[in-house]
Design a protein around this motif. Structure first.
Motif, short mmCIF file in Angstrom:
data_model
loop_
_atom_site.label_atom_id
_atom_site.label_comp_id
_atom_site.label_asym_id
_atom_site.label_seq_id
_atom_site.Cartn_x
_atom_site.Cartn_y
_atom_site.Cartn_z
N ARG A 50 -28.48 12.79 51.03
CA ARG A 50 -27.73 13.39 50.32
C ARG A 50 -26.75 14.16 51.30
N LEU A 51 -25.20 13.91 51.58
CA LEU A 51 -24.71 15.31 51.94
C LEU A 51 -24.17 15.91 50.47
N LEU A 52 -24.34 17.38 51.45
CA LEU A 52 -23.19 18.00 50.15
C LEU A 52 -22.19 18.84 50.77
N PRO A 53 -20.90 18.01 50.16
CA PRO A 53 -19.45 18.18 50.31
C PRO A 53 -19.09 19.61 50.18
N ARG A 54 -18.89 20.18 50.61
CA ARG A 54 -17.65 21.34 50.77
C ARG A 54 -17.54 21.18 49.01
N ALA A 55 -16.56 22.63 48.12
CA ALA A 55 -15.94 22.58 47.45
C ALA A 55 -14.37 22.34 47.82
N GLY A 56 -13.51 21.15 47.56
CA GLY A 56 -12.13 21.36 47.62
C GLY A 56 -12.12 20.71 49.12
N LYS A 99 -21.12 9.22 37.33
CA LYS A 99 -22.85 8.94 37.30
C LYS A 99 -23.54 9.06 38.88
N GLU A 100 -25.07 9.41 38.33
CA GLU A 100 -25.64 9.62 39.90
C GLU A 100 -25.64 8.69 40.74
N GLY A 101 -25.59 7.50 39.82
CA GLY A 101 -25.50 6.19 41.23
C GLY A 101 -24.22 6.06 41.81
N SER A 102 -23.29 6.71 40.94
CA SER A 102 -21.88 6.22 41.45
C SER A 102 -21.72 7.36 42.55
N ASP A 103 -22.12 7.92 43.28
CA ASP A 103 -22.20 9.16 44.04
C ASP A 103 -21.91 8.71 45.27
N PRO A 104 -21.00 8.86 46.16
CA PRO A 104 -20.17 7.54 47.39
C PRO A 104 -20.88 9.26 48.04
N TYR A 105 -21.84 10.62 48.49
CA TYR A 105 -22.33 11.03 48.94
C TYR A 105 -24.22 10.91 48.96
N ARG A 106 -24.20 10.08 48.16
CA ARG A 106 -26.34 9.56 48.17
C ARG A 106 -26.16 7.87 49.64
N LEU A 107 -27.70 8.58 49.94
CA LEU A 107 -27.78 7.05 50.36
C LEU A 107 -29.50 6.85 50.21
N VAL A 108 -29.73 5.59 49.57
CA VAL A 108 -31.33 5.71 49.06
C VAL A 108 -31.98 4.92 49.78
N LEU A 109 -33.04 4.87 50.14
CA LEU A 109 -34.13 4.01 50.85
C LEU A 109 -35.06 3.85 50.41
#
Length: 282
Positions: free
Chosen positions: A62-68, A81-91
């Protein structure tokens, strides 16, 4: 880096200054990902990378985007929801060593942290529209239009009439997920009284979501696009005058107005004024 890492529902392509995320299409892919299509995330918009165990034999990069830095995440305000987080890559768990390699490589390239002073990730592009419970919302890149539904809109919204908001007159957007709260999209106006607490179903600057109306994958990209345009606030072209309405639509609205009048929800004066306004649109 120039490498590609494929996971469930998405593929990450690593470049020297960004990560290009391409979301897959399919019945198992979250609808929000399908709506986004692909996103280029500059490394300047990222302040961290994590790798953690996932569910059922998976690992999550997971990437942690900067606020803003991302208008989509700013509009979501932690409600996804966790499953809809566009910064997560499940492997698959067997690819943990490879994921760890890319996590370390990315960490070595990150140089920014803390809140960003502007959006660095591109917002979904206008025109956008979606159907809410009490009306239809549309955004052409310069103005937001709310057109009320006679079956769902409150009498307060019918009295106010259909709305048009230039982005130059807005200071922000409030989005409430239909999966977390009673959903709504509210436009924050510069001239509005910030102390006035108005329910979304009574506020002409808001549309309300219900079951089957204004789902996340439609309303959130809409909110992000409006928010990004508000933040830039460049010169705004004049909004073209609306075309004449369908007479059948006007007749239906007058009929509904009459029902509100008979029910005592609209005064004689309000009924006459609104009826004249609707007839003038023919």
């Amino acid at each position: 880096m120039g490498d590609v890492l494929a996971g469930f529902h998405a593929v990450w392509e690593f470049e020297s200054d960004s990560v290009l995320i391409r979301y897959e299409r399919g019945i198992r892919t979250p609808k929000l990902f399908q709506a986004l299509g692909e996103r280029r995330v500059p490394l300047s918009a990222v302040e961290g990378v994590t790798l953690e165990p996932g569910k059922r034999g998976t690992v999550v990069l997971r990437l942690l985007p900067r606020a803003g830095a991302d208008p989509l995440m700013e509009a979501a305000d932690g409600q996804l929801k966790e499953g809809s987080d566009p910064y997560r890559l499940v492997l698959p768990a067997e690819r943990e060593s490879l994921a760890e390699y890319y996590a370390d490589e990315l960490k070595g390239l990150l140089t920014e942290s803390g809140p960003a002073d502007r959006h660095l990730v591109a917002a979904p592009e206008a025109p956008l529209h979606f159907k809410a419970y009490d009306g239809k919302a549309s955004f052409d890149g310069t103005a937001v239009q709310f057109r009320w539904s006679w079956t769902g809109a409150s009498s307060a919204k019918w009295k106010a009439g259909d709305q048009s908001f230039s982005v130059a007159d807005l200071s922000g957007v409030q989005w409430r997920s239909p999966e977390v709260f009673e959903g709504h999209l509210r436009l924050i106006r510069r001239s509005a009284d910030s102390t006035a607490a108005v329910q979304a179903d009574q506020d002409p600057a808001a549309v309300v979501f219900g079951l089957g109306y204004g789902p996340v994958h439609e309303s959130l990209p809409f909110a992000a696009a409006v928010l990004a345009t508000v933040r830039t606030r460049g010169p705004v072209p004049a909004v073209p005058a609306p075309s004449r309405r369908d007479p059948a639509d006007i007749a239906e609205r007058i009929r509904h107005l009459g029902e509100l009048h008979q029910a005592g929800l609209v005064t004689d004066e309000e009924f006459s004024s609104k009826k004249a306004e609707l007839l003038a649109e023919l």
